[in-house]
Scaffold this motif. Sequence first.
Motif, PDB file in Angstrom:
ATOM      1  N   CYS A   1       0.792  -1.237   0.000  1.00 16.12           N
ATOM      2  CA  CYS A   1       0.000   0.000   0.000  1.00 16.12           C
ATOM      3  C   CYS A   1       0.824   1.287   0.000  1.00 16.12           C
ATOM      4  O   CYS A   1       0.289   2.345  -0.284  1.00 16.12           O
ATOM      5  CB  CYS A   1      -0.979  -0.013   1.169  1.00 16.12           C
ATOM      6  N   ASN A   2       2.103   1.207   0.297  1.00 13.58           N
ATOM      7  CA  ASN A   2       2.963   2.392   0.258  1.00 13.58           C
ATOM      8  C   ASN A   2       3.608   2.456  -1.130  1.00 13.58           C
ATOM      9  O   ASN A   2       4.656   1.864  -1.371  1.00 13.58           O
ATOM     10  CB  ASN A   2       4.021   2.306   1.366  1.00 13.58           C
ATOM     11  N   THR A   3       2.970   3.187  -2.045  1.00 11.06           N
ATOM     12  CA  THR A   3       3.454   3.215  -3.432  1.00 11.06           C
ATOM     13  C   THR A   3       4.834   3.844  -3.565  1.00 11.06           C
ATOM     14  O   THR A   3       5.608   3.446  -4.440  1.00 11.06           O
ATOM     15  CB  THR A   3       2.460   3.950  -4.356  1.00 11.06           C
ATOM     16  N   SER A   4       5.171   4.802  -2.716  1.00 13.13           N
ATOM     17  CA  SER A   4       6.510   5.394  -2.775  1.00 13.13           C
ATOM     18  C   SER A   4       7.567   4.340  -2.460  1.00 13.13           C
ATOM     19  O   SER A   4       8.593   4.245  -3.133  1.00 13.13           O
ATOM     20  CB  SER A   4       6.631   6.567  -1.800  1.00 13.13           C
ATOM     21  N   TYR A   5       7.309   3.547  -1.424  1.00 13.35           N
ATOM     22  CA  TYR A   5       8.236   2.464  -1.078  1.00 13.35           C
ATOM     23  C   TYR A   5       8.327   1.442  -2.214  1.00 13.35           C
ATOM     24  O   TYR A   5       9.420   1.081  -2.651  1.00 13.35           O
ATOM     25  CB  TYR A   5       7.796   1.764   0.227  1.00 13.35           C
TER      26      TYR A   5
ATOM     27  N   ALA B   1      11.424  -1.225  -6.194  1.00  6.68           N
ATOM     28  CA  ALA B   1      11.376  -1.901  -7.498  1.00  6.68           C
ATOM     29  C   ALA B   1      12.342  -1.245  -8.481  1.00  6.68           C
ATOM     30  O   ALA B   1      13.023  -1.936  -9.254  1.00  6.68           O
ATOM     31  CB  ALA B   1       9.955  -1.875  -8.048  1.00  6.68           C
ATOM     32  N   ASN B   2      12.436   0.067  -8.447  1.00 12.14           N
ATOM     33  CA  ASN B   2      13.315   0.803  -9.345  1.00 12.14           C
ATOM     34  C   ASN B   2      14.783   0.661  -8.948  1.00 12.14           C
ATOM     35  O   ASN B   2      15.641   0.412  -9.785  1.00 12.14           O
ATOM     36  CB  ASN B   2      12.925   2.285  -9.356  1.00 12.14           C
TER      37      ASN B   2
ATOM     38  N   ILE C   1      10.524  -6.423  -3.243  1.00  8.59           N
ATOM     39  CA  ILE C   1       9.667  -5.408  -2.618  1.00  8.59           C
ATOM     40  C   ILE C   1       9.098  -5.880  -1.280  1.00  8.59           C
ATOM     41  O   ILE C   1       8.974  -5.085  -0.352  1.00  8.59           O
ATOM     42  CB  ILE C   1       8.524  -4.933  -3.541  1.00  8.59           C
ATOM     43  N   TYR C   2       8.765  -7.136  -1.167  1.00 11.34           N
ATOM     44  CA  TYR C   2       8.194  -7.633   0.083  1.00 11.34           C
ATOM     45  C   TYR C   2       9.266  -8.116   1.059  1.00 11.34           C
ATOM     46  O   TYR C   2       9.141  -7.905   2.259  1.00 11.34           O
ATOM     47  CB  TYR C   2       7.167  -8.736  -0.190  1.00 11.34           C
ATOM     48  N   SER C   3      10.301  -8.744   0.557  1.00 13.80           N
ATOM     49  CA  SER C   3      11.328  -9.279   1.466  1.00 13.80           C
ATOM     50  C   SER C   3      12.052  -8.164   2.216  1.00 13.80           C
ATOM     51  O   SER C   3      12.371  -8.318   3.402  1.00 13.80           O
ATOM     52  CB  SER C   3      12.325 -10.158   0.705  1.00 13.80           C
TER      53      SER C   3
END
Length: 191
Positions: free
Chosen positions: A83-87, A92-93, A100-102
């Motif tokens: 839910c935190n799109t900035s994170y 990812a970038n 992203i999850y780990s």
Amino acid sequence: MSDKIKNIISESISVKTKLLNDEMIINTLIRSIDIIVTAFKNGNKVLFCGNGGSAADAQHLAAEFSGRFYTDRDALPAEALHCNTSYITAVANDYSYDVIYSRIVKGTGNKGDVLVGLSTSGNSKNIINAFEVAKEKGITTIAFTGATGGKMKDLSDYLFNVPSTDTPRIQESHIMLGHIICQLVEEKYFS
């Protein structure tokens, strides 16, 4: 068209009937409910992750805990990790979508927490990586997958491998199983 609609509904019912008659799934529900109640009672949290429609389901189930299900009660500590799109976009970038999850589980997960991963194939690399980190940290893992369980099967403490290979039928069953967990956790925790 009418026959097609009835066939789709019938297929959904068929998958759910298989779940209804699967004692292993029923027992996994009971154990998952107990582990989540214990986590909440010990001050831990439940984290959810998924991709696409499974991300939507992860967010939906997290909200059932942090908001409410049937009863007007205190919020329970549950969160969907996407839910935190900035994170998400930064990691990812800068690193890879596969972590992203780990990374967030490593940074914010604690022993005694529960990580719920939803993947119809059971082979989502970012969820697999998160489950591997969860194992290292003493975080209980619950997998919602399709029939085979994919690679998540061997990494999960509790597995809901829905007996289907059809993505929509799997996701319909994931949300049903998730709702059962949310309802019974709420009843047990607040009783």
